[in-house]
Design a protein around this motif. Sequence first.
Motif, PDB file in Angstrom:
ATOM      1  N   MET A   1       0.846  -1.171   0.000  1.00 45.14           N
ATOM      2  CA  MET A   1       0.000   0.000   0.000  1.00 45.14           C
ATOM      3  C   MET A   1       0.898   1.243   0.000  1.00 45.14           C
ATOM      4  N   LYS A   2       0.602   2.189  -0.857  1.00 41.88           N
ATOM      5  CA  LYS A   2       1.337   3.452  -0.894  1.00 41.88           C
ATOM      6  C   LYS A   2       0.873   4.326   0.269  1.00 41.88           C
ATOM      7  N   VAL A   3       1.815   4.850   1.043  1.00 43.44           N
ATOM      8  CA  VAL A   3       1.512   5.722   2.176  1.00 43.44           C
ATOM      9  C   VAL A   3       2.230   7.044   1.980  1.00 43.44           C
ATOM     10  N   ILE A   4       1.456   8.115   2.028  1.00 41.54           N
ATOM     11  CA  ILE A   4       2.014   9.460   2.097  1.00 41.54           C
ATOM     12  C   ILE A   4       1.289  10.128   3.259  1.00 41.54           C
ATOM     13  N   ASN A   5       2.032  10.422   4.311  1.00 38.88           N
ATOM     14  CA  ASN A   5       1.465  10.988   5.529  1.00 38.88           C
ATOM     15  C   ASN A   5       2.196  12.293   5.811  1.00 38.88           C
ATOM     16  N   LEU A   6       1.466  13.402   5.821  1.00 43.23           N
ATOM     17  CA  LEU A   6       2.068  14.727   5.992  1.00 43.23           C
ATOM     18  C   LEU A   6       1.484  15.451   7.192  1.00 43.23           C
ATOM     19  N   HIS A   7       2.349  16.119   7.926  1.00 44.00           N
ATOM     20  CA  HIS A   7       1.953  17.004   9.015  1.00 44.00           C
ATOM     21  C   HIS A   7       2.744  18.294   8.850  1.00 44.00           C
ATOM     22  N   THR A   8       2.062  19.425   8.930  1.00 41.07           N
ATOM     23  CA  THR A   8       2.741  20.720   8.877  1.00 41.07           C
ATOM     24  C   THR A   8       2.218  21.606   9.995  1.00 41.07           C
ATOM     25  N   ARG A   9       3.056  22.538  10.395  1.00 35.74           N
ATOM     26  CA  ARG A   9       2.655  23.517  11.407  1.00 35.74           C
ATOM     27  C   ARG A   9       3.408  24.800  11.122  1.00 35.74           C
ATOM     28  N   THR A  10       2.709  25.911  11.198  1.00 38.18           N
ATOM     29  CA  THR A  10       3.328  27.228  11.057  1.00 38.18           C
ATOM     30  C   THR A  10       3.721  27.716  12.447  1.00 38.18           C
ATOM     31  N   ILE A  11       4.988  28.062  12.583  1.00 31.50           N
ATOM     32  CA  ILE A  11       5.538  28.563  13.845  1.00 31.50           C
ATOM     33  C   ILE A  11       5.890  30.035  13.631  1.00 31.50           C
ATOM     34  N   HIS A  12       5.376  30.886  14.486  1.00 29.55           N
ATOM     35  CA  HIS A  12       5.643  32.319  14.359  1.00 29.55           C
ATOM     36  C   HIS A  12       6.952  32.659  15.061  1.00 29.55           C
ATOM     37  N   GLN A  13       8.025  32.324  14.333  1.00 31.40           N
ATOM     38  CA  GLN A  13       9.372  32.513  14.853  1.00 31.40           C
ATOM     39  C   GLN A  13      10.353  32.444  13.683  1.00 31.40           C
ATOM     40  N   GLN A  14      11.500  33.056  13.855  1.00 28.14           N
ATOM     41  CA  GLN A  14      12.535  32.998  12.829  1.00 28.14           C
ATOM     42  C   GLN A  14      13.015  31.556  12.641  1.00 28.14           C
ATOM     43  N   LYS A  15      13.346  31.230  11.410  1.00 32.19           N
ATOM     44  CA  LYS A  15      13.816  29.881  11.099  1.00 32.19           C
ATOM     45  C   LYS A  15      15.048  29.523  11.917  1.00 32.19           C
ATOM     46  N   VAL A  16      15.948  30.452  12.114  1.00 33.73           N
ATOM     47  CA  VAL A  16      17.174  30.179  12.857  1.00 33.73           C
ATOM     48  C   VAL A  16      16.859  29.724  14.284  1.00 33.73           C
ATOM     49  N   LYS A  17      15.812  30.282  14.890  1.00 32.43           N
ATOM     50  CA  LYS A  17      15.410  29.884  16.256  1.00 32.43           C
ATOM     51  C   LYS A  17      14.798  28.487  16.263  1.00 32.43           C
ATOM     52  N   VAL A  18      13.991  28.174  15.242  1.00 31.15           N
ATOM     53  CA  VAL A  18      13.394  26.843  15.138  1.00 31.15           C
ATOM     54  C   VAL A  18      14.494  25.816  14.864  1.00 31.15           C
ATOM     55  N   ALA A  19      15.461  26.175  14.049  1.00 31.30           N
ATOM     56  CA  ALA A  19      16.575  25.273  13.737  1.00 31.30           C
ATOM     57  C   ALA A  19      17.367  24.906  14.994  1.00 31.30           C
ATOM     58  N   GLU A  20      17.447  25.825  15.957  1.00 29.33           N
ATOM     59  CA  GLU A  20      18.132  25.520  17.221  1.00 29.33           C
ATOM     60  C   GLU A  20      17.456  24.338  17.918  1.00 29.33           C
ATOM     61  N   LEU A  21      16.124  24.321  17.915  1.00 28.07           N
ATOM     62  CA  LEU A  21      15.390  23.207  18.517  1.00 28.07           C
ATOM     63  C   LEU A  21      15.604  21.931  17.707  1.00 28.07           C
ATOM     64  N   PHE A  22      15.553  22.087  16.405  1.00 25.14           N
ATOM     65  CA  PHE A  22      15.709  20.974  15.463  1.00 25.14           C
ATOM     66  C   PHE A  22      17.016  20.218  15.726  1.00 25.14           C
ATOM     67  N   ARG A  23      18.070  20.942  16.028  1.00 23.37           N
ATOM     68  CA  ARG A  23      19.385  20.322  16.237  1.00 23.37           C
ATOM     69  C   ARG A  23      19.488  19.556  17.558  1.00 23.37           C
ATOM     70  N   THR A  24      18.466  19.672  18.437  1.00 22.10           N
ATOM     71  CA  THR A  24      18.480  18.907  19.694  1.00 22.10           C
ATOM     72  C   THR A  24      17.785  17.552  19.547  1.00 22.10           C
ATOM     73  N   ILE A 127       3.406  12.999  16.319  1.00 23.91           N
ATOM     74  CA  ILE A 127       3.896  14.171  15.584  1.00 23.91           C
ATOM     75  C   ILE A 127       3.176  15.438  16.041  1.00 23.91           C
ATOM     76  N   GLU A 128       1.871  15.374  16.228  1.00 18.12           N
ATOM     77  CA  GLU A 128       1.150  16.571  16.690  1.00 18.12           C
ATOM     78  C   GLU A 128       1.632  16.996  18.074  1.00 18.12           C
ATOM     79  N   ASP A 129       1.936  16.041  18.949  1.00 21.44           N
ATOM     80  CA  ASP A 129       2.500  16.381  20.266  1.00 21.44           C
ATOM     81  C   ASP A 129       3.880  17.016  20.118  1.00 21.44           C
ATOM     82  N   ALA A 130       4.674  16.518  19.174  1.00 22.25           N
ATOM     83  CA  ALA A 130       5.997  17.111  18.925  1.00 22.25           C
ATOM     84  C   ALA A 130       5.846  18.542  18.420  1.00 22.25           C
ATOM     85  N   PHE A 131       4.931  18.756  17.486  1.00 23.91           N
ATOM     86  CA  PHE A 131       4.722  20.101  16.949  1.00 23.91           C
ATOM     87  C   PHE A 131       4.183  21.039  18.020  1.00 23.91           C
ATOM     88  N   ASP A 132       3.347  20.524  18.922  1.00 19.27           N
ATOM     89  CA  ASP A 132       2.892  21.334  20.059  1.00 19.27           C
ATOM     90  C   ASP A 132       4.093  21.781  20.887  1.00 19.27           C
TER      91      ASP A 132
END
Length: 162
Positions: A1-24, A127-132
């Motif tokens: 079965m082909k699976v494509i599962n997408l989750h997106t969230r808009t964060i009101h913050q500069q990308k550089v600040k979000v990237a800091e979290l991403f690297r943890t 994923i939704e808990d992570a995005f929260d």
Amino acid sequence: MKVINLHTRTIHQQKVKVAELFRTLSSKNDRMLATDKWSPMLLDNGLNEGSKGGHGPIKYTVQDYNPDNYIQFQFTEPKGFNGFHQFEITELGTDVTEIKHSIVMNTTGLATLKWTLVIRWLHDAYIEDAFDKVENHFANDKKNSKWTMWVKFLRRILKPKK
């Protein structure tokens, strides 16, 4: 079965600040995943290409990593998960960043049933808990996505016995 599962969230913050979290991601101070509610991501060599690990019964290898933009993981387990999942961060504006998680895979055999009945539901809540968690790092109004009754039921019956 082909699976494509997408989750997106808009964060009101500069990308550089979000990237800091991403690297943890997968560190002892993971500020990306909701490790207070879910199994942490464990990688044997951190966020580096070739690093192996996973979370819970889902196993994967880091296939590609760019600390400011994305990380892609190739599934190794469960058997029948043929594809990858990835996190991406994209600047939408000066103080607006999109975070995205994608699964692109084909399932075969019993893995199709596992995905359809169990893993998909738990994954979506994970994923939704992570995005929260990411959004709450920057916001005053805290998000707390609600689990469906099915997710609550699955977590109860699949909870490890102590």
